[in-house]
Design a protein around this motif. Structure first.
Motif, short mmCIF file in Angstrom:
data_model
loop_
_atom_site.label_atom_id
_atom_site.label_comp_id
_atom_site.label_asym_id
_atom_site.label_seq_id
_atom_site.Cartn_x
_atom_site.Cartn_y
_atom_site.Cartn_z
N TYR A 115 85.73 72.41 106.74
CA TYR A 115 85.59 71.83 105.41
C TYR A 115 86.97 71.43 104.90
CZ TYR A 115 81.02 74.00 105.66
OH TYR A 115 79.75 74.36 106.06
N THR A 116 87.05 70.21 104.42
CA THR A 116 88.30 69.71 103.86
C THR A 116 88.04 69.30 102.42
OG1 THR A 116 88.99 68.89 106.02
CG2 THR A 116 90.16 68.03 104.12
N TYR A 117 88.92 69.72 101.54
CA TYR A 117 88.79 69.41 100.12
C TYR A 117 89.99 68.61 99.67
CZ TYR A 117 85.26 72.98 100.49
OH TYR A 117 84.15 73.69 100.88
N SER A 118 89.71 67.57 98.89
CA SER A 118 90.79 66.82 98.25
C SER A 118 90.47 66.75 96.76
CB SER A 118 90.92 65.42 98.86
OG SER A 118 89.72 64.69 98.72
N PHE A 119 91.49 66.47 95.98
CA PHE A 119 91.36 66.54 94.53
C PHE A 119 91.83 65.23 93.92
CE2 PHE A 119 92.26 70.59 96.46
CZ PHE A 119 91.24 71.39 95.98
N HIS A 120 91.12 64.81 92.88
CA HIS A 120 91.46 63.57 92.18
C HIS A 120 91.30 63.80 90.69
CE1 HIS A 120 91.48 61.48 96.02
NE2 HIS A 120 90.40 62.18 96.31
N GLY A 121 91.95 62.98 89.91
CA GLY A 121 91.84 63.10 88.46
C GLY A 121 93.03 63.82 87.87
N THR A 122 92.76 64.49 86.76
CA THR A 122 93.83 65.22 86.08
C THR A 122 93.48 66.70 86.03
OG1 THR A 122 92.80 64.77 83.95
CG2 THR A 122 94.55 63.28 84.65
N ARG A 124 97.10 65.90 88.06
CA ARG A 124 97.35 65.25 89.34
C ARG A 124 97.69 66.30 90.41
NH1 ARG A 124 101.36 60.31 89.45
NH2 ARG A 124 101.94 61.49 87.63
N PRO A 125 97.05 66.20 91.59
CA PRO A 125 97.31 67.18 92.65
C PRO A 125 98.65 66.96 93.33
CG PRO A 125 95.72 65.56 93.38
CD PRO A 125 96.02 65.24 91.95
N TRP A 126 99.09 68.00 94.05
CA TRP A 126 100.33 67.92 94.81
C TRP A 126 100.20 66.86 95.90
CZ3 TRP A 126 96.43 71.19 95.84
CH2 TRP A 126 96.11 71.46 97.16
N PRO A 127 101.30 66.36 96.44
CA PRO A 127 101.24 65.26 97.40
C PRO A 127 100.38 65.53 98.64
CG PRO A 127 103.47 65.53 96.62
CD PRO A 127 102.67 66.69 96.07
N ALA A 128 100.37 66.73 99.16
CA ALA A 128 99.57 67.01 100.36
C ALA A 128 98.08 66.86 100.06
CB ALA A 128 99.87 68.40 100.89
N ASN A 129 97.64 67.29 98.90
CA ASN A 129 96.29 67.09 98.38
C ASN A 129 95.18 67.40 99.37
OD1 ASN A 129 94.25 66.43 96.61
ND2 ASN A 129 94.40 64.25 96.97
N ARG A 130 95.29 68.46 100.11
CA ARG A 130 94.24 68.84 101.05
C ARG A 130 94.17 70.36 101.15
NH1 ARG A 130 91.48 64.69 101.83
NH2 ARG A 130 92.18 62.98 103.09
N VAL A 131 92.95 70.85 101.19
CA VAL A 131 92.71 72.25 101.51
C VAL A 131 91.73 72.24 102.66
CG1 VAL A 131 91.73 74.43 100.72
CG2 VAL A 131 93.11 73.05 99.15
N ASP A 132 92.10 72.88 103.75
CA ASP A 132 91.27 72.93 104.96
C ASP A 132 90.74 74.35 105.12
OD1 ASP A 132 90.38 71.71 107.56
OD2 ASP A 132 91.56 73.40 108.31
#
Length: 164
Positions: A115-122, A124-132
Motif C-alpha cells: 500500500y502506498t499513500y500520497s497526500f495532497h491539499g493543505t 502541503r506534504p513534504w517533498p517525498a510525499n509517500r508512505v509505503d
C-alpha cells in the motif's frame, strides 16, 4: 502571605508536572522507548499531552508519548508524537491551533501486495510525499490532529472516542 504561598505552589506544580509525566511514562514504557519521550520543550508537547488526557478520560491507557519519525511531514506542522496505548500504537501529527487538516486528501494505491499513500491539499506534504506499507493504514482527522493508524480495530475505537 496566602496569595504568595498559592503562587509559589502553582509555580512549583507547573515545573513539576512535566517531570511527573515523564516519571509516569518511565514506569510504563520499555527501555528503548525511554530515549524517545516527547519532552516539555517539544513544540507539539502541549497538544500531545491534551490528546493523551482526552484518551485517558475516555478509557484508554496511554503508556507512552514519544517523538515521531513523522515530524516535519507537512509544511507548517507543529510536531508529531507516537502514542503507545493499551489498545495499540498510533502516530498523531499536530498543526498549530486553529489550523486543521480538513484540506488534506489521502490517496491510496495498491501494487504487488503493498500500500502506498500520497497526500495532497493543505497543509502541503513534504517533498517525498509517500508512505509505503505492507498493510493498509488508516488516517483520522480530529481538530488540529492527523492520526496515522496501522490497526483497524484501534481506528474504530479512536473514531468512537474522538468523534462521538
Amino acid at each position: 502571605m496566602i496569595l504568595a504561598l498559592n503562587v509559589a505552589i502553582g509555580v512549583a506544580l507547573l515545573f513539576a508536572t512535566p517531570q511527573l509525566v515523564l516519571q509516569d511514562q518511565a514506569a510504563k514504557c520499555n527501555s528503548p522507548d525511554r530515549l524517545a519521550f516527547l519532552q516539555a520543550g517539544d513544540p507539539a508537547y502541549v497538544d500531545a499531552m491534551e490528546l493523551a488526557q482526552t484518551l485517558r478520560s475516555r478509557g484508554f491507557t496511554v503508556k507512552c508519548v514519544l517523538r515521531s519519525t513523522m515530524e516535519g511531514a507537512f509544511e507548517g506542522l507543529e510536531g508529531a508524537a507516537l502514542y503507545r496505548t493499551d489498545r495499540g500504537d498510533f502516530e498523531a501529527l499536530f498543526l498549530p491551533k486553529p489550523q486543521t487538516f480538513a484540506g488534506m486528501i489521502v490517496i491510496e494505491e495498491q501494487q504487488n501486495g503493498r500500500y502506498t499513500y500520497s497526500f495532497h491539499g493543505t497543509p502541503r506534504p513534504w517533498p517525498a510525499n509517500r508512505v509505503d506499507s505492507p498493510r493498509p493504514i488508516s488516517f483520522l482527522w480530529h481538530a488540529n490532529h492527523f492520526l496515522v493508524i496501522r490497526d483497524d480495530q484501534l481506528r474504530v475505537k479512536l473514531e468512537e472516542v474522538l468523534n462521538p
